[in-house]
Scaffold this motif. Structure first.
Motif, PDB file in Angstrom:
ATOM      1  N   ALA A   8       0.835  -1.203   0.000  1.00 39.99           N
ATOM      2  CA  ALA A   8       0.000   0.000   0.000  1.00 39.99           C
ATOM      3  C   ALA A   8       0.869   1.253   0.000  1.00 39.99           C
ATOM      4  O   ALA A   8       1.883   1.329   0.707  1.00 39.99           O
ATOM      5  CB  ALA A   8      -0.907   0.004   1.223  1.00 39.99           C
ATOM      6  N   GLY A   9       0.502   2.232  -0.835  1.00 42.60           N
ATOM      7  CA  GLY A   9       1.220   3.490  -0.916  1.00 42.60           C
ATOM      8  C   GLY A   9       2.449   3.456  -1.799  1.00 42.60           C
ATOM      9  O   GLY A   9       3.168   4.464  -1.896  1.00 42.60           O
ATOM     10  N   ARG A  10       2.705   2.342  -2.473  1.00 42.40           N
ATOM     11  CA  ARG A  10       3.894   2.222  -3.316  1.00 42.40           C
ATOM     12  C   ARG A  10       3.499   2.210  -4.797  1.00 42.40           C
ATOM     13  O   ARG A  10       2.402   1.808  -5.164  1.00 42.40           O
ATOM     14  CB  ARG A  10       4.685   0.970  -2.959  1.00 42.40           C
ATOM     15  N   THR A  11       4.444   2.645  -5.601  1.00 40.51           N
ATOM     16  CA  THR A  11       4.242   2.673  -7.050  1.00 40.51           C
ATOM     17  C   THR A  11       5.185   1.675  -7.694  1.00 40.51           C
ATOM     18  O   THR A  11       6.383   1.631  -7.368  1.00 40.51           O
ATOM     19  CB  THR A  11       4.522   4.086  -7.604  1.00 40.51           C
ATOM     20  N   ALA A  12       4.657   0.888  -8.607  1.00 39.32           N
ATOM     21  CA  ALA A  12       5.438  -0.143  -9.300  1.00 39.32           C
ATOM     22  C   ALA A  12       5.348   0.052 -10.802  1.00 39.32           C
ATOM     23  O   ALA A  12       4.326   0.512 -11.327  1.00 39.32           O
ATOM     24  CB  ALA A  12       4.924  -1.535  -8.932  1.00 39.32           C
ATOM     25  N   LEU A  13       6.414  -0.311 -11.495  1.00 35.90           N
ATOM     26  CA  LEU A  13       6.446  -0.351 -12.953  1.00 35.90           C
ATOM     27  C   LEU A  13       6.834  -1.753 -13.376  1.00 35.90           C
ATOM     28  O   LEU A  13       7.877  -2.271 -12.955  1.00 35.90           O
ATOM     29  CB  LEU A  13       7.451   0.657 -13.506  1.00 35.90           C
ATOM     30  N   VAL A  14       5.994  -2.378 -14.201  1.00 37.16           N
ATOM     31  CA  VAL A  14       6.259  -3.717 -14.717  1.00 37.16           C
ATOM     32  C   VAL A  14       6.422  -3.625 -16.219  1.00 37.16           C
ATOM     33  O   VAL A  14       5.458  -3.329 -16.941  1.00 37.16           O
ATOM     34  CB  VAL A  14       5.119  -4.696 -14.367  1.00 37.16           C
ATOM     35  N   THR A  15       7.629  -3.858 -16.723  1.00 38.51           N
ATOM     36  CA  THR A  15       7.806  -3.836 -18.176  1.00 38.51           C
ATOM     37  C   THR A  15       7.235  -5.128 -18.755  1.00 38.51           C
ATOM     38  O   THR A  15       7.320  -6.196 -18.150  1.00 38.51           O
ATOM     39  CB  THR A  15       9.281  -3.677 -18.579  1.00 38.51           C
ATOM     40  N   GLY A  16       6.629  -4.998 -19.931  1.00 36.90           N
ATOM     41  CA  GLY A  16       5.937  -6.148 -20.499  1.00 36.90           C
ATOM     42  C   GLY A  16       4.841  -6.622 -19.574  1.00 36.90           C
ATOM     43  O   GLY A  16       4.582  -7.827 -19.442  1.00 36.90           O
ATOM     44  N   GLY A  17       4.147  -5.669 -18.957  1.00 38.32           N
ATOM     45  CA  GLY A  17       3.216  -5.986 -17.888  1.00 38.32           C
ATOM     46  C   GLY A  17       1.804  -6.306 -18.314  1.00 38.32           C
ATOM     47  O   GLY A  17       0.934  -6.453 -17.449  1.00 38.32           O
ATOM     48  N   GLY A  33      -1.741  -3.783  -3.132  1.00 39.18           N
ATOM     49  CA  GLY A  33      -1.953  -2.382  -2.806  1.00 39.18           C
ATOM     50  C   GLY A  33      -1.129  -1.394  -3.591  1.00 39.18           C
ATOM     51  O   GLY A  33      -1.284  -0.179  -3.413  1.00 39.18           O
ATOM     52  N   ALA A  34      -0.243  -1.860  -4.473  1.00 38.26           N
ATOM     53  CA  ALA A  34       0.586  -0.943  -5.250  1.00 38.26           C
ATOM     54  C   ALA A  34      -0.213  -0.290  -6.378  1.00 38.26           C
ATOM     55  O   ALA A  34      -1.148  -0.888  -6.928  1.00 38.26           O
ATOM     56  CB  ALA A  34       1.786  -1.684  -5.842  1.00 38.26           C
ATOM     57  N   LEU A  35       0.170   0.924  -6.699  1.00 34.12           N
ATOM     58  CA  LEU A  35      -0.273   1.564  -7.939  1.00 34.12           C
ATOM     59  C   LEU A  35       0.663   1.065  -9.024  1.00 34.12           C
ATOM     60  O   LEU A  35       1.881   1.283  -8.943  1.00 34.12           O
ATOM     61  CB  LEU A  35      -0.189   3.081  -7.804  1.00 34.12           C
ATOM     62  N   VAL A  36       0.116   0.391 -10.037  1.00 30.72           N
ATOM     63  CA  VAL A  36       0.951  -0.321 -11.001  1.00 30.72           C
ATOM     64  C   VAL A  36       0.918   0.339 -12.374  1.00 30.72           C
ATOM     65  O   VAL A  36      -0.159   0.521 -12.964  1.00 30.72           O
ATOM     66  CB  VAL A  36       0.513  -1.798 -11.128  1.00 30.72           C
ATOM     67  N   ALA A  37       2.100   0.664 -12.876  1.00 37.66           N
ATOM     68  CA  ALA A  37       2.256   1.113 -14.255  1.00 37.66           C
ATOM     69  C   ALA A  37       2.455  -0.117 -15.128  1.00 37.66           C
ATOM     70  O   ALA A  37       3.459  -0.825 -14.998  1.00 37.66           O
ATOM     71  CB  ALA A  37       3.442   2.058 -14.383  1.00 37.66           C
ATOM     72  N   VAL A  38       1.484  -0.395 -15.985  1.00 40.57           N
ATOM     73  CA  VAL A  38       1.504  -1.574 -16.848  1.00 40.57           C
ATOM     74  C   VAL A  38       2.120  -1.175 -18.182  1.00 40.57           C
ATOM     75  O   VAL A  38       1.462  -0.592 -19.048  1.00 40.57           O
ATOM     76  CB  VAL A  38       0.074  -2.131 -17.046  1.00 40.57           C
ATOM     77  N   PRO A  92       5.539  11.870  -7.567  1.00 44.17           N
ATOM     78  CA  PRO A  92       6.560  11.416  -8.519  1.00 44.17           C
ATOM     79  C   PRO A  92       7.452  10.353  -7.867  1.00 44.17           C
ATOM     80  O   PRO A  92       7.608  10.321  -6.646  1.00 44.17           O
ATOM     81  CB  PRO A  92       7.355  12.688  -8.826  1.00 44.17           C
ATOM     82  N   GLY A  93       8.029   9.511  -8.689  1.00 42.57           N
ATOM     83  CA  GLY A  93       8.961   8.514  -8.173  1.00 42.57           C
ATOM     84  C   GLY A  93       8.426   7.099  -8.279  1.00 42.57           C
ATOM     85  O   GLY A  93       7.293   6.861  -8.721  1.00 42.57           O
ATOM     86  N   LEU A  94       9.259   6.172  -7.854  1.00 46.61           N
ATOM     87  CA  LEU A  94       8.974   4.752  -8.029  1.00 46.61           C
ATOM     88  C   LEU A  94       9.512   3.989  -6.833  1.00 46.61           C
ATOM     89  O   LEU A  94      10.549   4.338  -6.263  1.00 46.61           O
ATOM     90  CB  LEU A  94       9.645   4.241  -9.309  1.00 46.61           C
TER      91      LEU A  94
END
Length: 258
Positions: A8-17, A33-38, A92-94
């Motif tokens: 919770a409260g974290r941002t994730a980036l998954v390449t090829g997501g 709970g992550a905010l996910v950048a697909v 901003p940030g990851l």
């Protein structure tokens, strides 16, 4: 005691997501709970579908488009990420970077061309290197980098030699980054799937090949994308805060003997 999701409260980036293992990872991190950048390279519909699935499950996600394996790919990815994240009204940030995007070139050394070789290295090894390099100023202290490798790096598989070489390179990147980034509390690990049941593996449509792959695991079945995603979610969490620089076998025991 708390019932808050681990991420919770974290941002994730998954390449090829948006597909296969990446889709399962995106959904699992969002469920935590992550905010996910697909991220996706070509299939916008698949990315939109994955985001919709996450939202239906009560999570939060957004698509990010950038073609990898071409000049300027890392800068393009981070520009797209920054812009899309700003539209989410998020800081901003990851916190979590999962280098999952990759391709396979199923040819042995006698058949592979220089173009084949350059293409697989550009996407599987060069892109993650510069994605990390350009992303370090965005990655918060205490963050996580997870590189999706392959169990094939531990055995000889001549039919996919160039692909396996790229994953071996990714494994060494894991070691070097873990040493360098430890002072910031950032962990870096490789998760290495074996034979996994995804729609992007056309050989699984051949019954004989499918049976052979199933028999390779001590569990007598193919891995499911969720099997890999659960391991990624663990190393992305605080529960794995004391685990770094590791190659984690996620193959279902395919190398344990006949």
């Amino acid at each position: 005691m708390t019932n808050s999701p681990r991420l919770a409260g974290r941002t994730a980036l998954v390449t090829g997501g948006s597909r296969g293992i990446g889709r399962a990872i995106s959904r699992r991190l969002a469920r935590e709970g992550a905010l996910v950048a697909v991220h996706y390279g070509h299939d916008a519909e698949a990315a939109a579908r994955t985001v919709k699935e996450i939202e239906t499950d009560g999570g939060h996600a957004f698509p990010v488009h950038a073609e990898l394996g071409v000049p300027g790919d890392a800068d393009a990815l981070w520009t797209a990420f920054d812009e899309a994240l700003a539209r989410q009204d998020a800081e901003p940030g990851l916190d979590i970077l999962v280098n999952n995007a990759g391709i396979t070139v199923p040819r042995g050394i006698a058949e592979i061309t220089e173009d084949d070789y350059d293409r697989v290295f550009a996407l599987n090894a060069r892109a993650p290197f510069f994605i990390v390099q350009r992303g370090l100023r965005r990655l918060r202290d205490g963050g996580r980098i997870v590189n999706v490798s392959s169990a094939a790096t531990r055995v000889a598989l001549p039919p996919i030699v160039a692909y396996t070489m790229t994953k071996a390179a990714l494994d060494h990147l894991t070691l070097s980054l873990a040493r360098e980034l430890g002072a910031r509390g950032i962990t870096v690990n490789s998760v290495a799937p074996g034979y996994t049941d995804t729609e992007i593996n056309p050989t699984l449509a051949v019954p004989e090949i499918r049976r052979r792959y199933e028999a390779a695991s001590v569990f007598g079945r193919l891995g499911a994308p969720a099997d890999i995603a659960d391991i990624v979610a663990f190393v992305a969490s605080d529960d794995a805060r004391w685990v770094t620089g590791q190659w984690i076998d996620a193959s279902g025991g395919v190398h344990l003997g006949p």
